[in-house]
Design a protein around this motif. Structure first.
Motif, PDB file in Angstrom:
ATOM      1  N   ALA A   1       1.140  -6.153  -0.481  1.00  0.00           N
ATOM      2  CA  ALA A   1       1.388  -5.195   0.595  1.00  0.00           C
ATOM      3  C   ALA A   1       0.925  -3.801   0.205  1.00  0.00           C
ATOM      4  O   ALA A   1       0.366  -3.063   1.028  1.00  0.00           O
ATOM      5  N   ILE A   2       1.136  -3.423  -1.056  1.00  0.00           N
ATOM      6  CA  ILE A   2       0.678  -2.109  -1.536  1.00  0.00           C
ATOM      7  C   ILE A   2      -0.835  -1.991  -1.399  1.00  0.00           C
ATOM      8  O   ILE A   2      -1.358  -0.985  -0.917  1.00  0.00           O
ATOM      9  N   LEU A   3      -1.546  -3.044  -1.801  1.00  0.00           N
ATOM     10  CA  LEU A   3      -3.009  -3.010  -1.724  1.00  0.00           C
ATOM     11  C   LEU A   3      -3.496  -2.924  -0.284  1.00  0.00           C
ATOM     12  O   LEU A   3      -4.452  -2.210   0.016  1.00  0.00           O
ATOM     13  N   ALA A   4      -2.832  -3.657   0.613  1.00  0.00           N
ATOM     14  CA  ALA A   4      -3.220  -3.610   2.021  1.00  0.00           C
ATOM     15  C   ALA A   4      -2.999  -2.211   2.591  1.00  0.00           C
ATOM     16  O   ALA A   4      -3.838  -1.687   3.338  1.00  0.00           O
ATOM     17  N   VAL A   5      -1.875  -1.603   2.235  1.00  0.00           N
ATOM     18  CA  VAL A   5      -1.578  -0.245   2.700  1.00  0.00           C
ATOM     19  C   VAL A   5      -2.614   0.746   2.159  1.00  0.00           C
ATOM     20  O   VAL A   5      -3.129   1.596   2.895  1.00  0.00           O
ATOM     21  N   LEU A   6      -2.935   0.637   0.866  1.00  0.00           N
ATOM     22  CA  LEU A   6      -3.921   1.538   0.271  1.00  0.00           C
ATOM     23  C   LEU A   6      -5.290   1.369   0.919  1.00  0.00           C
ATOM     24  O   LEU A   6      -6.010   2.345   1.158  1.00  0.00           O
ATOM     25  N   LYS A   7      -5.645   0.123   1.189  1.00  0.00           N
ATOM     26  CA  LYS A   7      -6.914  -0.151   1.859  1.00  0.00           C
ATOM     27  C   LYS A   7      -6.977   0.570   3.198  1.00  0.00           C
ATOM     28  O   LYS A   7      -7.965   1.228   3.518  1.00  0.00           O
ATOM     29  N   ARG A   8      -5.896   0.456   3.974  1.00  0.00           N
ATOM     30  CA  ARG A   8      -5.889   1.090   5.302  1.00  0.00           C
ATOM     31  C   ARG A   8      -5.922   2.603   5.191  1.00  0.00           C
ATOM     32  O   ARG A   8      -6.655   3.276   5.926  1.00  0.00           O
ATOM     33  N   VAL A   9      -5.145   3.166   4.286  1.00  0.00           N
ATOM     34  CA  VAL A   9      -5.121   4.623   4.126  1.00  0.00           C
ATOM     35  C   VAL A   9      -6.487   5.135   3.687  1.00  0.00           C
ATOM     36  O   VAL A   9      -6.967   6.182   4.153  1.00  0.00           O
ATOM     37  N   SER A  10      -7.150   4.396   2.812  1.00  0.00           N
ATOM     38  CA  SER A  10      -8.454   4.848   2.302  1.00  0.00           C
ATOM     39  C   SER A  10      -9.477   4.995   3.417  1.00  0.00           C
ATOM     40  O   SER A  10     -10.404   5.809   3.315  1.00  0.00           O
ATOM     41  N   LEU A  11      -9.317   4.222   4.496  1.00  0.00           N
ATOM     42  CA  LEU A  11     -10.266   4.298   5.606  1.00  0.00           C
ATOM     43  C   LEU A  11     -10.180   5.633   6.348  1.00  0.00           C
ATOM     44  O   LEU A  11     -11.082   5.971   7.120  1.00  0.00           O
TER      45      LEU A  11
ATOM     46  N   TYR B   1      -3.629  -9.062   6.061  1.00  0.00           N
ATOM     47  CA  TYR B   1      -3.866  -7.616   6.162  1.00  0.00           C
ATOM     48  C   TYR B   1      -3.258  -7.050   7.451  1.00  0.00           C
ATOM     49  O   TYR B   1      -2.498  -6.075   7.423  1.00  0.00           O
ATOM     50  N   HIS B   2      -3.551  -7.672   8.566  1.00  0.00           N
ATOM     51  CA  HIS B   2      -3.067  -7.151   9.845  1.00  0.00           C
ATOM     52  C   HIS B   2      -1.561  -7.322   9.992  1.00  0.00           C
ATOM     53  O   HIS B   2      -0.895  -6.468  10.591  1.00  0.00           O
TER      54      HIS B   2
ATOM     55  N   PRO C   1     -11.089 -13.146   3.093  1.00  0.00           N
ATOM     56  CA  PRO C   1     -10.431 -12.047   2.365  1.00  0.00           C
ATOM     57  C   PRO C   1     -11.045 -10.694   2.702  1.00  0.00           C
ATOM     58  O   PRO C   1     -12.240 -10.592   2.983  1.00  0.00           O
ATOM     59  N   ILE C   2     -10.222  -9.657   2.686  1.00  0.00           N
ATOM     60  CA  ILE C   2     -10.739  -8.303   2.863  1.00  0.00           C
ATOM     61  C   ILE C   2     -11.316  -7.831   1.524  1.00  0.00           C
ATOM     62  O   ILE C   2     -10.969  -8.351   0.463  1.00  0.00           O
TER      63      ILE C   2
ATOM     64  N   ALA D   1     -10.742  -2.508  -9.340  1.00  0.00           N
ATOM     65  CA  ALA D   1      -9.562  -2.000 -10.030  1.00  0.00           C
ATOM     66  C   ALA D   1      -8.282  -2.668  -9.545  1.00  0.00           C
ATOM     67  O   ALA D   1      -7.277  -2.698 -10.254  1.00  0.00           O
ATOM     68  N   THR D   2      -8.300  -3.234  -8.340  1.00  0.00           N
ATOM     69  CA  THR D   2      -7.099  -3.884  -7.818  1.00  0.00           C
ATOM     70  C   THR D   2      -6.822  -5.197  -8.533  1.00  0.00           C
ATOM     71  O   THR D   2      -5.743  -5.762  -8.386  1.00  0.00           O
ATOM     72  N   GLN D   3      -7.796  -5.685  -9.302  1.00  0.00           N
ATOM     73  CA  GLN D   3      -7.639  -6.962  -9.999  1.00  0.00           C
ATOM     74  C   GLN D   3      -7.032  -6.790 -11.394  1.00  0.00           C
ATOM     75  O   GLN D   3      -6.964  -7.740 -12.163  1.00  0.00           O
ATOM     76  N   ALA D   4      -6.604  -5.594 -11.718  1.00  0.00           N
ATOM     77  CA  ALA D   4      -6.111  -5.314 -13.066  1.00  0.00           C
ATOM     78  C   ALA D   4      -4.950  -6.220 -13.455  1.00  0.00           C
ATOM     79  O   ALA D   4      -4.807  -6.608 -14.620  1.00  0.00           O
ATOM     80  N   ASN D   5      -4.099  -6.573 -12.490  1.00  0.00           N
ATOM     81  CA  ASN D   5      -2.954  -7.435 -12.771  1.00  0.00           C
ATOM     82  C   ASN D   5      -3.230  -8.900 -12.436  1.00  0.00           C
ATOM     83  O   ASN D   5      -2.321  -9.684 -12.255  1.00  0.00           O
ATOM     84  N   GLY D   6      -4.512  -9.248 -12.380  1.00  0.00           N
ATOM     85  CA  GLY D   6      -4.890 -10.625 -12.058  1.00  0.00           C
ATOM     86  C   GLY D   6      -5.541 -10.701 -10.691  1.00  0.00           C
ATOM     87  O   GLY D   6      -5.323  -9.836  -9.837  1.00  0.00           O
ATOM     88  N   PRO D   7      -6.357 -11.730 -10.464  1.00  0.00           N
ATOM     89  CA  PRO D   7      -7.055 -11.882  -9.185  1.00  0.00           C
ATOM     90  C   PRO D   7      -6.073 -11.948  -8.018  1.00  0.00           C
ATOM     91  O   PRO D   7      -5.024 -12.587  -8.117  1.00  0.00           O
ATOM     92  N   ILE D   8      -6.425 -11.286  -6.941  1.00  0.00           N
ATOM     93  CA  ILE D   8      -5.591 -11.320  -5.749  1.00  0.00           C
ATOM     94  C   ILE D   8      -6.502 -11.280  -4.530  1.00  0.00           C
ATOM     95  O   ILE D   8      -7.531 -10.592  -4.529  1.00  0.00           O
ATOM     96  N   ALA D   9      -6.153 -12.051  -3.518  1.00  0.00           N
ATOM     97  CA  ALA D   9      -6.929 -12.085  -2.276  1.00  0.00           C
ATOM     98  C   ALA D   9      -5.995 -11.823  -1.107  1.00  0.00           C
ATOM     99  O   ALA D   9      -4.888 -12.365  -1.048  1.00  0.00           O
ATOM    100  N   ILE D  10      -6.448 -10.978  -0.206  1.00  0.00           N
ATOM    101  CA  ILE D  10      -5.688 -10.678   1.008  1.00  0.00           C
ATOM    102  C   ILE D  10      -6.558 -11.069   2.191  1.00  0.00           C
ATOM    103  O   ILE D  10      -7.638 -10.506   2.383  1.00  0.00           O
TER     104      ILE D  10
END
Length: 247
Positions: free
Chosen positions: A184-194, A159-160, A139-140, A145-154
């Motif tokens: 998909a939203i979380l993956a996009v945010l992760k990439r933009v944050s970089l 991700y790619h 997982p990445i 804060a991304t876990q607010a709606n429950g645990p999630i793993a990407i």
């Protein structure tokens, strides 16, 4: 010899290991790892004895590989004969004379073998990255804060794949459209944050300047980055900075 279960190194060296022994690929003789073997007034551990065995019992191991009846051996009879001669150090001129061809023909065949080896090397690299890369299933890292709606793993694979789907190809980061799925939203945010330096603070205007080239709806992008813990800002909205979290 079961080529389907042996690694490239195991095929080349002529033996493989189990949890308790070293096994000869050619005859199946095993040397237990917890034993010591007596040979020519000396004693050898199993790791050394297996190599002694290959050298003494199978001095023609390379020929056995070349002439293997495995369905994976697609070499023609002529190719096998040439490889045997090459392995024995026979000169090109002699091979050419024995086969009634020009020496240049033999040199070209050597070139062909080298090209096939390069093709095989590239194929193995591609195959291993696609099917045998454990990192693609790890997982990445995401903010808590991304876990607010429950645990999630990407996973790295997820991700790619998401990045390829939602970002334009090219050197500049450009989001095609806003994704609907949470992952998909979380993956996009992760990439933009970089794209946001961790050692720098931004005003709202300078943050917008950074996000506008990435996505037209930069206000939504900025809000989501904050809501999901990639960005932080002061209560008056005058100071923005990228949050760091454990990778």
């Amino acid at each position: 010899m079961d080529l389907a279960t042996l690694t490239l190194s195991e095929i080349e060296q002529g033996w493989h290991t189990t949890a308790t022994a070293y096994i000869c690929n050619y005859c199946g003789q095993d040397f237990q790892q917890d034993q010591v073997f007596h040979l020519h007034d000396a004693f050898y551990p199993a790791a050394e004895m297996i190599n002694h065995h290959i050298q003494s019992a199978h001095p023609d191991a390379i020929n056995q590989l070349i002439q293997s009846s495995s369905k994976y051996n697609t070499l023609t009879t002529k190719q096998r004969d040439l490889l045997v001669a090459f392995s024995q150090g026979v000169k090109d001129a002699t091979i050419a004379q024995d086969n009634h061809v020009a020496a240049a023909t033999i040199r070209h065949q050597k070139f062909t073998f080298r090209e096939k080896a390069k093709q095989a090397k590239l194929y193995l690299a591609i195959y291993n990255q696609v099917f045998n890369n454990p990192e693609r299933d790890t997982p990445i890292a995401l903010p808590l804060a991304t876990q607010a709606n429950g645990p999630i793993a990407i996973t790295q694979r997820d991700y790619h794949q998401i990045l390829q789907k939602y970002f334009e190809p090219g050197d500049k980061l450009r989001l095609k459209r806003w994704p609907k799925q949470h992952k998909a939203i979380l993956a996009v945010l992760k990439r933009v944050s970089l794209e946001i330096p961790t050692t720098q603070h931004f005003t709202e205007r300078t943050m917008n300047d950074l996000l506008v080239p990435i996505f037209d709806d930069y206000v939504r992008l900025r809000r989501y980055l904050i809501d999901y813990g990639f960005l932080a800002r002061t209560a008056d909205g005058q100071d923005y900075w990228r949050l760091t979290f454990k990778e």
